[in-house]
Structures are given as structure tokens and as C-alpha cells.
Design a protein around this motif. Structure first.
Motif, short mmCIF file in Angstrom:
data_model
loop_
_atom_site.label_atom_id
_atom_site.label_comp_id
_atom_site.label_asym_id
_atom_site.label_seq_id
_atom_site.Cartn_x
_atom_site.Cartn_y
_atom_site.Cartn_z
N CYS A 47 0.85 -1.19 0.00
CA CYS A 47 0.00 0.00 0.00
C CYS A 47 0.89 1.24 0.00
CB CYS A 47 -0.89 0.00 1.24
SG CYS A 47 -1.71 1.58 1.52
N LEU A 48 0.57 2.17 -0.86
CA LEU A 48 1.38 3.38 -0.96
C LEU A 48 1.16 4.31 0.23
CD1 LEU A 48 0.94 4.11 -4.74
CD2 LEU A 48 3.05 3.42 -3.61
N GLY A 49 0.10 4.07 0.97
CA GLY A 49 -0.16 4.90 2.14
C GLY A 49 0.58 4.41 3.36
N CYS B 260 -6.46 2.72 4.25
CA CYS B 260 -5.96 4.03 3.81
C CYS B 260 -6.99 4.72 2.91
CB CYS B 260 -4.64 3.89 3.07
SG CYS B 260 -3.26 3.56 4.17
N LEU B 261 -7.72 3.92 2.17
CA LEU B 261 -8.75 4.48 1.31
C LEU B 261 -9.82 5.15 2.18
CD1 LEU B 261 -9.15 4.55 -1.75
CD2 LEU B 261 -10.65 2.60 -1.53
N LYS B 262 -10.10 4.51 3.31
CA LYS B 262 -11.11 5.05 4.21
C LYS B 262 -10.60 6.32 4.89
CE LYS B 262 -13.09 1.19 6.03
NZ LYS B 262 -13.03 0.27 7.19
N VAL C 177 -13.70 18.71 -6.84
CA VAL C 177 -12.40 18.14 -6.48
C VAL C 177 -12.63 17.11 -5.38
CG1 VAL C 177 -10.06 18.65 -5.69
CG2 VAL C 177 -11.32 20.35 -7.03
N ALA C 178 -12.21 15.86 -5.62
CA ALA C 178 -12.57 14.79 -4.70
C ALA C 178 -11.80 14.83 -3.38
CB ALA C 178 -12.36 13.43 -5.37
N THR C 179 -10.50 15.06 -3.45
CA THR C 179 -9.71 14.96 -2.22
C THR C 179 -8.54 15.95 -2.28
OG1 THR C 179 -8.57 13.42 -0.75
CG2 THR C 179 -8.26 13.07 -3.10
N GLU D 14 -12.38 5.13 -7.34
CA GLU D 14 -13.18 4.87 -6.13
C GLU D 14 -13.27 6.12 -5.26
OE1 GLU D 14 -12.81 1.40 -3.34
OE2 GLU D 14 -12.15 0.45 -5.22
N ILE D 15 -12.16 6.83 -5.20
CA ILE D 15 -12.13 8.08 -4.43
C ILE D 15 -13.08 9.11 -5.06
CG2 ILE D 15 -10.67 10.04 -3.80
CD1 ILE D 15 -8.36 7.94 -3.53
N LEU D 16 -13.04 9.19 -6.37
CA LEU D 16 -13.95 10.12 -7.07
C LEU D 16 -15.40 9.79 -6.77
CD1 LEU D 16 -12.43 10.42 -10.68
CD2 LEU D 16 -12.60 12.23 -8.99
N ILE D 17 -15.73 8.52 -6.89
CA ILE D 17 -17.12 8.08 -6.71
C ILE D 17 -17.59 8.35 -5.28
CG2 ILE D 17 -18.59 6.01 -6.60
CD1 ILE D 17 -16.82 5.01 -9.06
#
Ligand SMILES: [Zn+2]
Ligand SMILES: [Zn+2]
Length: 273
Positions: free
Chosen positions: A20-22, A41-43, A80-82, A110-113
Motif C-alpha cells: 500500500c502506498l499509504g 488508507c482508502l477510508k 475536487v474529490a480529495t 473509487e475516491i472520485l465516486i
């Protein structure tokens, strides 16, 4: 020696993308679509709470262009998502752009959605992008009122790459993201109507907004092929890119699309640098 080591790690990272890059946790058993960022990390990656006007960058509900700023950009708004400042995000975007790794489009989309669906109140942008989408069958039940038989007039357009760049990279990262968005929200995607005329200096390397606008001016054109203008006319168009610096590039695309009859044009990006 140091460089050789770097090169070795670089190649290994490409061949065996298992961390994971995070947080660095091993993800070797994850399916390719789930690699690069672990679910935790996505969360953790917060979606952006406050959107700003693409022209003046001051707060604006839902990212709409202020009425007073309409003369500065052809964009009706920008979502802008994040935040680019999250390390995992900047890493992932960088890898996506420069290391030829197509699968990164999945966590990014997934982040965009997530950012589009998880806001408390839907605004103009949601109206437009969710026009053809119902979540009733999905696990998080958000009820979206949908007029029956209402034909959606929203289409997705990836920001075009100059053809030399496409040949070099082998894919357009904006197209891959657009594809995920279009699939999810049941919208049509068109990558055959807007093109880039010439290569431009990267916007991130130019400081002033005026010079950025000048750098990108006239860089895009709408195809002359028959039927293309009909595709654009009266449509709501969402232009997708991975990251934007200012909104100058998206604004220039919007200008071309509006010249050809587009009704509303919005930008959608993962993060703003
Ligand atoms: Zn992680
Ligand atoms: Zn403004």
C-alpha cells in the motif's frame, strides 16, 4: 551505485506492486484492482469537505462558479474529490502519470465516486452526474428521485492528451478514470470529440494564472467530423482529469465545448495540486 539501487527498486515496484502506498502494508493477495491503496488508507483518505469556485478559489457551495466569476472561466463548476497533500494520493497520482500503471485508475476512481456520493447535500454537480443513476440496489441505500423516462443529457469527456504523449505512455489516464465514472453512473463517455492540438508546457511549472491561461489558449479543438457537434449540443458535459493545478486547462476545454453548443460544463478531478 545509489542510482542503480534506485533503478532496481523502481523496476521491482513495477513488477511486484504489493505494498500500500499509504501505509506500506503488504497487499500481495489483493486482486489487481484493489492494489496500491489498502482499504484502511482508502477510508482514511478524507474526501474534500468544502468545494471552491474554479475561478477565484474562494468557497462556493458544491464547487459552482460564482455568478460574479463567470466572466473568468467557461466552467460552470469544478468538483475536487480529495486533497493532494495526502501522501498516498500524491504518490498514487504520480505513479499513475509516470510509471505506466493502468490499474491505479481503480482506487482513484473509487475516491472520485465516494466523494460524489458521500456529500451531505446534493448540489448542481450531483444532479448532473447522477441523472442516470440509482443506488437503490446497492448496499448503502441512498434514494435518488428519478423522473421516469427522463433522458439524461449528461456525458463524460476525458481531458485529451496530445498524441505524442499518448504514444509515449500508451494510455490516457483521464480516459481510464472517465471509463470507471461512466460505468458506475451509467453515462456515455466520448473520447472522440475533443482533441489537443499541440503539446503544452506543464501547467504546474508556470507560476502566474495569466501565463497559464496563455500557455493553454487554443490548445484544444472539437472534431470536425459529422455528427460530433450534435453530440455536444445542449449537453451537460463533465470533463475528467486526475489532477489539476489551476482550472485554466479545464476552462479552456469548457470554452471549446461551449462554443460548440454545450449547455453546462463541469470539471471533475481527483485532487488539486
Ligand atoms: Zn494502507
Ligand atoms: Zn469565484
Amino acid at each position: 551505485m545509489k542510482n542503480l539501487e534506485k533503478l532496481k527498486n523502481f523496476i521491482l515496484d513495477i513488477l511486484f506492486p504489493i505494498k500500500c502506498l499509504g501505509c506500506g502494508i503488504e497487499l500481495e493477495n489483493a486482486e489487481p484492482k484493489k492494489r496500491w491503496i489498502c482499504p484502511e488508507c482508502l477510508k482514511k483518505n478524507k474526501i474534500r469537505e468544502n468545494q471552491v469556485c474554479p475561478a477565484c478559489e474562494q468557497f462556493s457551495s458544491g464547487g459552482e462558479t460564482h455568478y460574479r466569476c463567470k466572466n473568468q472561466t467557461a466552467l460552470d463548476g469544478l468538483w475536487v474529490a480529495t486533497e493532494y497533500k495526502y501522501e498516498a494520493i500524491s504518490e498514487v497520482i504520480h505513479k499513475f502519470k509516470f510509471n505506466f500503471i493502468k490499474d491505479i485508475s481503480f482506487p482513484l476512481s473509487e475516491i472520485l465516486i465516494k466523494s460524489i456520493l458521500e456529500v451531505e447535500e446534493y448540489g448542481d454537480f450531483q444532479d448532473l452526474i447522477l441523472a442516470n443513476f440509482s443506488q437503490e440496489s446497492e448496499e448503502e441505500e441512498i434514494y435518488i428521485e428519478k423522473e421516469k423516462n427522463k433522458k439524461t443529457e449528461t456525458i463524460i469527456v476525458p481531458i485529451p492528451l496530445y498524441k505524442n504523449r499518448y504514444n509515449w505512455r500508451g494510455f490516457n489516464q483521464a480516459f481510464l478514470l472517465s471509463k470507471c465514472i461512466a460505468d458506475k453512473f451509467n453515462l456515455d463517455i466520448y473520447d472522440n470529440l475533443l482533441f489537443r492540438r499541440r503539446s503544452t508546457k506543464p501547467q504546474a511549472k508556470i507560476r502566474s494564472m495569466e501565463k497559464r491561461k496563455k500557455n493553454i489558449k487554443g490548445a484544444f479543438f472539437v472534431s470536425e467530423r459529422s455528427g460530433i457537434k450534435n453530440l455536444i449540443k445542449n449537453k451537460n458535459i463533465v470533463i475528467v482529469d486526475d489532477v489539476c493545478t489551476t482550472s485554466a486547462t479545464l476552462g479552456e476545454c469548457a470554452k471549446e465545448l461551449k462554443k460548440n453548443g454545450a449547455k453546462n460544463v463541469w470539471g471533475l478531478v481527483v485532487a488539486r495540486r
